[in-house]
Design a protein around this motif. Sequence first.
Motif, PDB file in Angstrom:
ATOM      1  N   SER A   1       0.817  -1.207   0.000  1.00  0.00           N
ATOM      2  CA  SER A   1       0.000   0.000   0.000  1.00  0.00           C
ATOM      3  C   SER A   1       0.855   1.262   0.000  1.00  0.00           C
ATOM      4  CB  SER A   1      -0.893   0.001   1.240  1.00  0.00           C
ATOM      5  OG  SER A   1      -1.534   1.237   1.385  1.00  0.00           O
ATOM      6  N   THR A   2       0.335   2.295  -0.655  1.00  0.00           N
ATOM      7  CA  THR A   2       1.015   3.588  -0.656  1.00  0.00           C
ATOM      8  C   THR A   2       1.037   4.203   0.750  1.00  0.00           C
ATOM      9  OG1 THR A   2      -1.050   4.703  -1.247  1.00  0.00           O
ATOM     10  CG2 THR A   2       0.477   4.133  -3.051  1.00  0.00           C
ATOM     11  N   SER A   3       0.154   3.729   1.640  1.00  0.00           N
ATOM     12  CA  SER A   3       0.146   4.270   3.005  1.00  0.00           C
ATOM     13  C   SER A   3       1.382   3.821   3.785  1.00  0.00           C
ATOM     14  CB  SER A   3      -1.127   3.861   3.747  1.00  0.00           C
ATOM     15  OG  SER A   3      -1.147   2.477   3.981  1.00  0.00           O
ATOM     16  N   LYS A   4       1.939   2.672   3.416  1.00  0.00           N
ATOM     17  CA  LYS A   4       3.186   2.199   4.041  1.00  0.00           C
ATOM     18  C   LYS A   4       3.728   1.046   3.208  1.00  0.00           C
ATOM     19  CE  LYS A   4       5.206   0.905   8.482  1.00  0.00           C
ATOM     20  NZ  LYS A   4       6.261   0.076   8.052  1.00  0.00           N
ATOM     21  N   ILE A   5       4.644   1.340   2.310  1.00  0.00           N
ATOM     22  CA  ILE A   5       5.266   0.305   1.483  1.00  0.00           C
ATOM     23  C   ILE A   5       6.146  -0.552   2.400  1.00  0.00           C
ATOM     24  CG2 ILE A   5       6.852  -0.163  -0.426  1.00  0.00           C
ATOM     25  CD1 ILE A   5       4.450   1.142  -1.556  1.00  0.00           C
ATOM     26  N   PRO A   6       5.890  -1.867   2.446  1.00  0.00           N
ATOM     27  CA  PRO A   6       6.695  -2.727   3.330  1.00  0.00           C
ATOM     28  C   PRO A   6       8.106  -2.950   2.774  1.00  0.00           C
ATOM     29  CG  PRO A   6       5.091  -4.042   2.122  1.00  0.00           C
ATOM     30  CD  PRO A   6       4.834  -2.609   1.761  1.00  0.00           C
ATOM     31  N   ASP A   7       8.973  -3.477   3.633  1.00  0.00           N
ATOM     32  CA  ASP A   7      10.310  -3.875   3.194  1.00  0.00           C
ATOM     33  C   ASP A   7      10.179  -4.896   2.068  1.00  0.00           C
ATOM     34  OD1 ASP A   7      11.445  -2.289   5.155  1.00  0.00           O
ATOM     35  OD2 ASP A   7      11.646  -3.947   6.587  1.00  0.00           O
ATOM     36  N   VAL A   8      11.181  -4.998   1.216  1.00  0.00           N
ATOM     37  CA  VAL A   8      11.138  -5.883   0.049  1.00  0.00           C
ATOM     38  C   VAL A   8      10.834  -7.329   0.435  1.00  0.00           C
ATOM     39  CG1 VAL A   8      12.523  -6.859  -1.841  1.00  0.00           C
ATOM     40  CG2 VAL A   8      12.631  -4.418  -1.352  1.00  0.00           C
ATOM     41  N   ASP A   9      11.370  -7.829   1.539  1.00  0.00           N
ATOM     42  CA  ASP A   9      11.135  -9.233   1.916  1.00  0.00           C
ATOM     43  C   ASP A   9       9.684  -9.486   2.328  1.00  0.00           C
ATOM     44  OD1 ASP A   9      11.540  -7.752   4.272  1.00  0.00           O
ATOM     45  OD2 ASP A   9      12.203  -9.520   5.367  1.00  0.00           O
ATOM     46  N   LYS A  10       8.910  -8.431   2.601  1.00  0.00           N
ATOM     47  CA  LYS A  10       7.497  -8.574   2.942  1.00  0.00           C
ATOM     48  C   LYS A  10       6.591  -8.327   1.727  1.00  0.00           C
ATOM     49  CE  LYS A  10       7.754  -8.110   7.816  1.00  0.00           C
ATOM     50  NZ  LYS A  10       8.793  -9.041   7.977  1.00  0.00           N
ATOM     51  N   GLN A  11       7.177  -7.927   0.608  1.00  0.00           N
ATOM     52  CA  GLN A  11       6.434  -7.748  -0.637  1.00  0.00           C
ATOM     53  C   GLN A  11       6.345  -9.097  -1.349  1.00  0.00           C
ATOM     54  OE1 GLN A  11       8.381  -4.694  -2.945  1.00  0.00           O
ATOM     55  NE2 GLN A  11       8.399  -3.260  -1.231  1.00  0.00           N
ATOM     56  N   GLY A  12       5.483  -9.197  -2.346  1.00  0.00           N
ATOM     57  CA  GLY A  12       5.341 -10.441  -3.101  1.00  0.00           C
ATOM     58  C   GLY A  12       5.953 -10.315  -4.477  1.00  0.00           C
ATOM     59  N   HIS A  13       7.032 -11.057  -4.722  1.00  0.00           N
ATOM     60  CA  HIS A  13       7.695 -11.024  -6.025  1.00  0.00           C
ATOM     61  C   HIS A  13       7.886 -12.465  -6.522  1.00  0.00           C
ATOM     62  CE1 HIS A  13       8.470  -6.741  -5.732  1.00  0.00           C
ATOM     63  NE2 HIS A  13       8.835  -6.956  -4.471  1.00  0.00           N
ATOM     64  N   GLN A  14       7.437 -12.724  -7.753  1.00  0.00           N
ATOM     65  CA  GLN A  14       7.543 -14.053  -8.359  1.00  0.00           C
ATOM     66  C   GLN A  14       8.041 -13.910  -9.789  1.00  0.00           C
ATOM     67  OE1 GLN A  14       3.257 -14.713  -7.701  1.00  0.00           O
ATOM     68  NE2 GLN A  14       3.866 -16.701  -6.878  1.00  0.00           N
ATOM     69  N   ILE A  15       8.737 -14.944 -10.263  1.00  0.00           N
ATOM     70  CA  ILE A  15       9.218 -14.967 -11.647  1.00  0.00           C
ATOM     71  C   ILE A  15       9.210 -16.404 -12.137  1.00  0.00           C
ATOM     72  CG2 ILE A  15      11.664 -15.189 -11.044  1.00  0.00           C
ATOM     73  CD1 ILE A  15      12.215 -13.189 -13.386  1.00  0.00           C
ATOM     74  N   GLY A  16       8.987 -16.595 -13.439  1.00  0.00           N
ATOM     75  CA  GLY A  16       9.027 -17.950 -13.967  1.00  0.00           C
ATOM     76  C   GLY A  16       8.688 -18.026 -15.443  1.00  0.00           C
ATOM     77  N   PRO A  17       8.846 -19.230 -16.012  1.00  0.00           N
ATOM     78  CA  PRO A  17       8.610 -19.446 -17.441  1.00  0.00           C
ATOM     79  C   PRO A  17       7.133 -19.727 -17.738  1.00  0.00           C
ATOM     80  CG  PRO A  17       9.379 -21.467 -16.448  1.00  0.00           C
ATOM     81  CD  PRO A  17       9.379 -20.429 -15.360  1.00  0.00           C
ATOM     82  N   PHE A  18       6.753 -19.528 -19.003  1.00  0.00           N
ATOM     83  CA  PHE A  18       5.409 -19.897 -19.435  1.00  0.00           C
ATOM     84  C   PHE A  18       5.433 -20.343 -20.894  1.00  0.00           C
ATOM     85  CE2 PHE A  18       5.645 -15.499 -20.773  1.00  0.00           C
ATOM     86  CZ  PHE A  18       4.995 -15.498 -21.997  1.00  0.00           C
ATOM     87  N   TRP A  19       4.370 -21.050 -21.278  1.00  0.00           N
ATOM     88  CA  TRP A  19       4.125 -21.454 -22.664  1.00  0.00           C
ATOM     89  C   TRP A  19       2.642 -21.280 -22.932  1.00  0.00           C
ATOM     90  CZ3 TRP A  19       1.101 -25.848 -24.097  1.00  0.00           C
ATOM     91  CH2 TRP A  19       1.061 -26.085 -25.472  1.00  0.00           C
ATOM     92  N   MET A  20       2.299 -20.746 -24.100  1.00  0.00           N
ATOM     93  CA  MET A  20       0.917 -20.550 -24.481  1.00  0.00           C
ATOM     94  C   MET A  20       0.767 -20.846 -25.966  1.00  0.00           C
ATOM     95  SD  MET A  20      -1.624 -18.527 -25.999  1.00  0.00           S
ATOM     96  CE  MET A  20      -0.876 -16.967 -26.342  1.00  0.00           C
ATOM     97  N   ARG A  21      -0.299 -21.580 -26.290  1.00  0.00           N
ATOM     98  CA  ARG A  21      -0.561 -21.855 -27.703  1.00  0.00           C
ATOM     99  C   ARG A  21      -2.053 -21.872 -27.951  1.00  0.00           C
ATOM    100  NH1 ARG A  21       0.732 -26.916 -31.597  1.00  0.00           N
ATOM    101  NH2 ARG A  21      -0.067 -25.899 -33.460  1.00  0.00           N
ATOM    102  N   ARG A  22      -2.461 -21.210 -29.033  1.00  0.00           N
ATOM    103  CA  ARG A  22      -3.841 -21.255 -29.498  1.00  0.00           C
ATOM    104  C   ARG A  22      -3.879 -22.168 -30.712  1.00  0.00           C
ATOM    105  NH1 ARG A  22      -8.124 -18.858 -28.011  1.00  0.00           N
ATOM    106  NH2 ARG A  22      -7.091 -17.145 -26.933  1.00  0.00           N
ATOM    107  N   PHE A  23      -4.750 -23.168 -30.665  1.00  0.00           N
ATOM    108  CA  PHE A  23      -4.880 -24.141 -31.741  1.00  0.00           C
ATOM    109  C   PHE A  23      -5.958 -23.701 -32.724  1.00  0.00           C
ATOM    110  CE2 PHE A  23      -2.967 -26.304 -28.190  1.00  0.00           C
ATOM    111  CZ  PHE A  23      -1.971 -27.067 -28.783  1.00  0.00           C
ATOM    112  N   ASP A  24      -5.932 -24.288 -33.935  1.00  0.00           N
ATOM    113  CA  ASP A  24      -6.875 -23.916 -34.988  1.00  0.00           C
ATOM    114  C   ASP A  24      -8.329 -24.155 -34.602  1.00  0.00           C
ATOM    115  OD1 ASP A  24      -4.780 -23.122 -36.603  1.00  0.00           O
ATOM    116  OD2 ASP A  24      -4.649 -25.048 -37.648  1.00  0.00           O
ATOM    117  N   ASN A  25      -8.588 -25.104 -33.700  1.00  0.00           N
ATOM    118  CA  ASN A  25      -9.959 -25.407 -33.295  1.00  0.00           C
ATOM    119  C   ASN A  25     -10.487 -24.450 -32.228  1.00  0.00           C
ATOM    120  OD1 ASN A  25      -8.569 -26.235 -31.047  1.00  0.00           O
ATOM    121  ND2 ASN A  25      -9.265 -28.352 -31.106  1.00  0.00           N
ATOM    122  N   GLY A  26      -9.721 -23.404 -31.891  1.00  0.00           N
ATOM    123  CA  GLY A  26     -10.151 -22.410 -30.912  1.00  0.00           C
ATOM    124  C   GLY A  26      -9.699 -22.694 -29.496  1.00  0.00           C
ATOM    125  N   VAL A  27      -9.038 -23.821 -29.263  1.00  0.00           N
ATOM    126  CA  VAL A  27      -8.549 -24.158 -27.926  1.00  0.00           C
ATOM    127  C   VAL A  27      -7.237 -23.419 -27.669  1.00  0.00           C
ATOM    128  CG1 VAL A  27      -7.657 -26.009 -26.452  1.00  0.00           C
ATOM    129  CG2 VAL A  27      -9.667 -26.408 -27.893  1.00  0.00           C
TER     130      VAL A  27
END
Length: 144
Positions: free
Chosen positions: A91-117
């Motif tokens: 919150s802007t009312s009190k930004i917590p220390d970095v270790d109390k914030q939520g930070h995530q990172i990671g890989p992804f894959w996405m594909r749209r098929f011809d049948n709309g899936v």
Amino acid sequence: MQLTPDGSRFSRGARFDLRVRDEGRPATVAAHYMTEYAFSDKWSGRLVGLTFLDIGSGARDGIQLETRANLTYRHASWGNFGIESFNRYGSTSKIPDVDKQGHQIGPFWMRRFDNGVMVFAGALYGLTDSTNDREYRLWLDWAR
């Protein structure tokens, strides 16, 4: 709301939400800003800034701040691959220390098929103590 013309190498957009909840939970007003840059026909990067303001009984103080970002590679037959990050600053009312914030990172894959899936699969790994160590996601969508 799209702020740049279709086909722009650099695109921007904005979104505004109002969510009304039941069971004594506060309503939420949100404003989000997105920017995306196409480095080439295959590579792009996106950054989204999200803000949330609670209204009513049980409202949190200040404006909640988050960002999301990704770097995507588009493969003609295999779909999109990339890396993404999700970040909750507090919150802007009190930004917590970095270790109390939520930070995530990671890989992804996405594909749209011809049948709309559409299939999306990804994993997020926590970077701070207050974030889950691992989060796995699988989404299936179908559009005609």
